[in-house]
Design a protein around this motif. Structure first.
Motif, short mmCIF file in Angstrom:
data_model
loop_
_atom_site.label_atom_id
_atom_site.label_comp_id
_atom_site.label_asym_id
_atom_site.label_seq_id
_atom_site.Cartn_x
_atom_site.Cartn_y
_atom_site.Cartn_z
N ASP A 187 0.87 -1.17 0.00
CA ASP A 187 0.00 0.00 0.00
C ASP A 187 0.91 1.23 0.00
O ASP A 187 1.43 1.64 1.04
N LYS B 192 -1.62 -3.97 2.85
CA LYS B 192 -3.04 -4.21 3.05
C LYS B 192 -3.36 -5.65 2.67
O LYS B 192 -2.54 -6.34 2.06
N ASN C 100 -8.91 -4.25 -0.04
CA ASN C 100 -8.60 -3.89 1.34
C ASN C 100 -9.58 -4.66 2.23
O ASN C 100 -10.41 -4.08 2.91
N ASP D 119 -11.18 -6.99 5.07
CA ASP D 119 -11.10 -7.21 6.52
C ASP D 119 -11.66 -8.60 6.82
O ASP D 119 -12.87 -8.77 6.99
#
Length: 372
Positions: free
Chosen positions: A231, A238, A311, A313
């Motif tokens: 990143d 990321k 990105n 999670d």
């Protein structure tokens, strides 16, 4: 009472008074007998000293073999005693027992059966994984080595906690890429192995082995993430989602997600939430980790929204969809000569060239890139 969904492995239950239980397959599963019948005479009736054991391939070794003194008589006495004990255990099983108690008794009744022991040692890939005794021995083998190896690599390579916070493995997760013609890449991959881009340019075959009994078509989610995507704006890394399967139905024996399933359009439409994209590390970037996580869907079928793939999670995704992490695997990749070819195959942009030394400021200004 025992659910009808467990009828198949329990079809051989009943009350037994005969001590010839291990030779009676009228109510016991035939998968408990020797898988390869050519060994039956050697194992149960003794080895012909003029021919030697069939388990030895080389003729000279077979003829040089000598059985221990009185082994046949000793084996017969032990066999009859253990078979009698097995018959007593089978006599305790009835349809009023819980599934867990029934499985425990089935394991106890078959754990010393010579045919079962021979199968697990010599034909482990062919055994019937619906049988509790086979799963018990598979679990013991896994816990004695592969479970510890997997956890060592997951912790040593910081897959834990860089992706998920921790893991108490409940299943064995195995990964291979059978589209390769080289055995080094087409066989099951040891966790942590460094693989070239061409070796992983097709989706992996994934085996998920449950050791406790699970209902037919239990649902699972499989996520493959790369926590080492550069990143540049933040001068850090990321996590990218590389592959996602959801609502995958599996069982103790139907436990492989492979090429045949993935080529089925109906399967892909129902279960592929994110198409497979291999890792393509850039020049002078660090080793990247392909972290594959397996989750049990504790609340049944999910309708998951993947969200931001670049990105991703994974912790939030697991929590919001009530996913229980039960197993994981990891392999690693670095820039090699096949990366550019794989990029072209997947329609990805040209890679970048990074400075070899990480600095305190971004190595490349945001919005610019150098073509490999």
């Amino acid at each position: 009472m025992i659910s009808s969904s467990y009828a198949r492995p329990l079809r051989y239950l009943g009350r037994y008074y005969s001590t010839k239980i291990w030779s009676d397959f009228s109510k016991r599963s035939e998968t408990l007998k020797l898988i390869d019948p050519k060994y039956e005479k050697d194992l149960l009736q003794g080895i012909n000293p003029d021919q030697g054991p069939n388990s030895l391939v080389q003729p000279d070794r077979r003829l040089a073999y000598h059985s221990p003194v009185a082994i046949d008589e000793t084996f017969k006495l032990a066999y009859e005693y253990l078979e009698g004990e097995s018959a007593k255990i089978y006599a305790k099983i009835d349809d009023k027992k819980s599934v867990e108690e029934t499985d425990r008794l089935l394991v106890k009744a078959e754990q010393y059966n010579p045919e079962v022991l021979f199968n697990i040692e010599n034909s482990p890939t062919q055994i019937d994984r619906e049988q509790p005794v086979y799963r018990k021995y598979l679990q013991e083998k896994w816990e004695s080595h592969d479970r510890m190896l997997s956890m060592q690599r997951l912790e040593q390579l910081h897959v834990i906690p860089d992706t998920m916070p921790t893991l108490d493995p409940k299943v064995e997760v195995k990964v291979k890429f059978p589209h390769n013609t080289v055995l080094e890449f087409s066989e099951w991959i040891e966790p942590g192995t460094i693989l070239p881009a061409f070796a992983v340019d097709k989706p992996p075959t994934i085996q998920i082995q449950e050791f406790d009994r699970v209902a037919e078509n239990s649902l699972y989610t499989v996520l493959l993430v790369n926590p080492d995507t550069p990143d540049l704006e933040t001068n850090t890394f990321k996590t990218t989602l590389q592959y996602a399967l959801t609502n995958v139905p599996l069982s103790n024996s139907n436990n492989v997600v492979g090429t045949a399933k993935l080529l089925d359009d109906d399967f892909a439409k129902q279960h592929v939430a994110r198409e497979y994209e291999p890792l393509v590390p850039e020049k002078n970037a660090q080793l990247q980790r392909a972290c594959l996580w397996v989750f049990r869907q504790s609340s049944g079928e999910i309708k998951a929204s993947i969200g931001e793939e670049d990105n991703f999670d994974i912790r939030e995704f697991a929590q919001s969809n009530s996913l229980e992490a039960i197993g994981a695997h990891v392999w690693r990749q670095q820039f090699d000569r096949s990366v550019n070819q794989v990029r072209q195959e997947y329609g990805l942009p040209n890679g970048r060239v990074f400075h070899r030394v990480r600095k305190a400021h971004p190595v490349i200004p945001a919005g610019t890139s150098n073509v490999v």
